[in-house]
Structure formats: C-alpha cells, structure tokens
Enzyme design. Structure first.
Site, short mmCIF file in Angstrom:
data_model
loop_
_atom_site.label_atom_id
_atom_site.label_comp_id
_atom_site.label_asym_id
_atom_site.label_seq_id
_atom_site.Cartn_x
_atom_site.Cartn_y
_atom_site.Cartn_z
N TYR A 81 7.16 7.87 3.37
CA TYR A 81 6.32 7.06 2.07
C TYR A 81 5.07 8.28 2.44
CZ TYR A 81 8.21 2.31 2.06
OH TYR A 81 8.90 1.19 2.26
N ASP A 98 6.85 -3.75 -3.40
CA ASP A 98 6.05 -4.59 -3.59
C ASP A 98 5.44 -3.94 -5.51
OD1 ASP A 98 5.62 -5.85 -1.55
OD2 ASP A 98 3.93 -5.04 -0.58
N ARG A 127 12.48 -3.51 -0.11
CA ARG A 127 11.91 -3.90 -0.77
C ARG A 127 10.65 -2.90 -1.19
NH1 ARG A 127 10.73 -10.08 -0.14
NH2 ARG A 127 9.48 -9.87 -1.80
N ARG A 133 0.71 0.49 3.48
CA ARG A 133 -0.67 0.74 3.36
C ARG A 133 -1.31 -0.57 3.97
NH1 ARG A 133 0.73 -3.77 -1.85
NH2 ARG A 133 -1.80 -3.39 -2.39
#
Length: 252
Positions: free
Chosen positions: A114, A54, A52, A199
């Site tokens: 990422y 955000d 998932r 993050r």
C-alpha cells in the site's frame, strides 16, 4: 460445458464507492464489476476479490477471480475492451486471463503493498487522492518508528475489532516514509493486512512525527494488542492498494 476460472486485474478510484465489497443500499466496486462481466459474458458472474478496501480507498492494482462457463477464445481476446466499455471511468480492467481451477484471488496472494499519500498545502489536483495535513512532521522519527513494524508480529492494536480472522499476525517486510514534492508517501509491504491496519499505522506514525509520542513507544503499542493505544485512523482518501503478488502470476 466446462467451467473455467479466470483472474481479473483491475484498478479503481474509490472516491464514489462504498469500498470493494458488495453492500446493501450502497454502490461498490464489486457490484459494478460483476454487472459489467455478467453483461459481456452473458452469464451470471460473481467475483471474489483479493481483499476488501474501505469506502474512499483506491487501488492501482487489484485482482479478483471469476468462474465462467463456455467462454471461447474470441470472447476472451476482446473481454478487456468489452468489459471496460460497460464500466464507469473510475474502474478499469487491465486483463482477464485463465488460471488453475483451484486458484484463489484472496488466499493465494503472498504479498501486498500500500501507499499512503499526504500533502501540506491546498492542492485541487490532490482532492480525494491525498490527505491535506496542516502541520509539520519529523520524517526521521517516523521512520525510526516504522522500522519497529518490521517482522512477524500480532498487529491487533491496528485492527478493527470483531473482524473474522483466524489470526492477527502479519509479516511486514517494508515500511518507510519518504518526502515528495509538497508531501509524503508511506509505503508498506506485508504478506497480509488486517482491516483498517494501514490507516491506523499511519495515524500512529503521524503522532510520532508530531512529537506526541516517542518512536520507541511503538513497541509498547504493538505489545499491548489494544486498538485504543494506537493513533486514530487517517482519512481514506490517501490510501492506495498498489501491488498484489501471486507465485503463478507474472507482472504485466
């Protein structure tokens, strides 16, 4: 008729979506994809994603699996074109292909990667795709800290609380900050990631780059398993899921 399982490979700009997963009273990538797939294949389709993302997070590569009944060869051949015609421009399906009935988009992934982008000067072409950071960062020190991330560790300090995970252990195989034209890109690869993990890591590396904390302090932050000891989460706009690896899926 026989039910078969298929993988859907897609990419999306997450700016206008409340993340991947279906949300009440909010538009998500999954909701848009399921509607398009259901319309094209003329049956109710419920996808399950590889993870998932955000609100505001992007994906250049994302996988989901779906179960379909009675799909013929011609339908499958034209599926990418047909489904894309039903999707907004911010979501693109790249391929739909049959996999084993037990294949699982989330649990079968062996690695993910990422990228996080930030830039230092106002640039209208980077809006919603990179974080405008107004300051100076010591990239060498950031990379010293990034090296301390490598390996199998409990990364609770970088995770949102009250997440439904059996373990917060992840094995990070690559983590590096690199200079780009008017900016930086942070690349991180691991077998799995926790919610908000990238993050939060980037926010901590920025603290190192600012000289707020020493690079070596990252070891203590990880050992504490306490989210409040790590840096603040950086804005979602600079984060891209770029790669999801499966042992039985060849890169296109």
């Amino acid at each position: 008729m026989e039910t078969k399982r298929y993988f859907v490979e897609l990419s999306y700009d997450g700016t206008n979506y409340h993340g991947w997963q279906i949300q009440p009273n909010a538009v998500s990538v999954q909701e848009c994809l399921d509607k398009a797939l259901s319309t094209y294949f003329r049956q109710q389709v419920a996808s399950l994603g590889c993870g998932r993302t955000d609100t505001g997070v992007h994906a250049t590569q994302f996988f989901a699996h779906i179960d379909l009944v009675g799909v013929n060869e011609r339908q499958l051949l034209n599926a990418t074109t047909g489904v894309n015609a039903l999707l907004p421009y911010s979501i693109a399906v790249h391929r739909i292909f049959e996999v084993a009935a037990v294949a699982h988009a989330r649990f079968d992934a062996t690695a993910r990667a990422y990228h996080y982008y930030l830039h230092f000067r106002k640039n209208p072409f980077k809006v919603n795709r990179s974080w405008l950071y107004k300051g100076k960062l010591n990239v060498e020190q950031m990379n010293k800290a990034a090296e301390l991330l490598l390996g199998q560790k409990d990364f609770s300090c970088f995770s949102k609380s009250n997440t439904q995970t059996f373990t917060n252990n992840c094995n990070i195989s690559y983590a590096k900050v690199e200079q780009q034209a008017d900016g930086l890109v942070f690349t991180i690869k691991a077998d799995r990631f926790l919610r908000n993990m990238v993050r939060a890591i980037m926010g901590t590396l920025v603290m190192v780059g600012e000289g707020v904390i020493e690079a070596e302090h990252l070891t203590d932050i990880i050992a504490s398993k306490n989210r409040s000891n790590a840096g603040q989460s950086v804005p979602a706009c600079g984060l891209f899921l770029t790669s999801v690896v499966y042992p039985y899926v060849e890169s296109d």
